[in-house]
Design a protein around this motif. Structure first.
Motif: not given
Length: 243
Positions: A182-196
């Motif tokens: 499986x390939x698992x991809x999580x994506x985020x765009x909010x201010x703390x996305x890098x650490x989260x």
């Protein structure tokens, strides 16, 4: 074989933070009930503080959907749709241990997570704008064609494995009982996305190790390192297997 976002996507959404994992050795015969209960409890606590629409992670996706010309309350990112259902029903449907686990982690972090059966993906997988010629298989077995400029997960054969970016995955590459890799991809765009996102993929990796004894290959992508090489990941897994 690699996974990446197109240069145009990075240009339009420079705040994007994707996290990626490759896992081989998935089975459907494990029990994840106790594991997902903890993440459900985290999500329930967050929802006690306010509805999903007020969460920074969800608001960032709503702004991005509006930027793409989509009405954000008509087309929701996957984590918002899951949180909304969890708030209304108090639970989520059980589908497959890996999907159930990732859905639980998704609502705990309010970040959309896609899980693809790699055996159903042809060639490279890229998040990009559609040309309008790609094919998308619904879970009911119907074939659709994403509109031109719609953001999709597209493979080398012109198959769309997700429509409207993080809104809906395809039935073609959905994880099923016979899924092995499986390939698992999580994506985020909010201010703390890098650490989260970094914390989120570490959490998934830890669960894969605890439940399936899998040492997942993982990575964070960015404009300067936009590509996750699946060939290297698969070769590494093969090298690590005992004789």
């Amino acid at each position: 074989m690699f996974f990446r976002h197109s240069n145009e996507m990075w240009s339009e959404f420079p705040e994007l933070v994707p996290g990626v994992l490759f896992a081989e050795g998935i089975t459907s015969t494990v029990d994840v009930g106790d594991r997902i209960a903890g993440y459900h409890a985290i999500a329930a606590d967050r929802l006690m503080q306010g509805p999903e629409g007020e969460m920074a992670e969800i608001q960032a996706w709503r702004r991005s959907f509006s930027k793409m010309g989509l009405k954000p309350t008509q087309y929701r990112c996957a984590s918002e749709a899951l949180l909304r259902r969890f708030r209304q029903e108090g639970s989520l449907p059980r589908l497959h241990p890996l999907v159930d686990l990732c859905n639980a982690i998704s609502i705990a972090f309010a970040i959309p997570i896609a899980v693809f059966d790699l055996a159903k993906i042809s060639g490279d997988l890229e998040v990009r704008h559609a040309s309008g010629s790609e094919s998308y298989l619904t879970f009911s077995g119907e074939t659709e064609h994403p509109e031109a400029r719609e953001v999709i997960f597209a493979d080398g054969a012109g198959q769309a494995h997700a429509r409207r970016w993080t809104n809906r995955q395809s039935g073609l590459s959905a994880v099923r009982n016979d899924t092995h890799s499986a390939l698992i991809v999580a994506e985020a765009l909010h201010d703390s996305a890098g650490s989260d996102v970094a914390t989120l993929i570490d959490a998934i990796a830890a669960e894969l190790a605890a439940i399936w004894s899998i040492e997942a290959r993982q990575g964070l992508l960015g404009p300067s390192s936009p590509r996750f090489d699946l060939s290297s990941a698969m070769n590494l897994q093969l090298q690590q297997k005992p004789d």
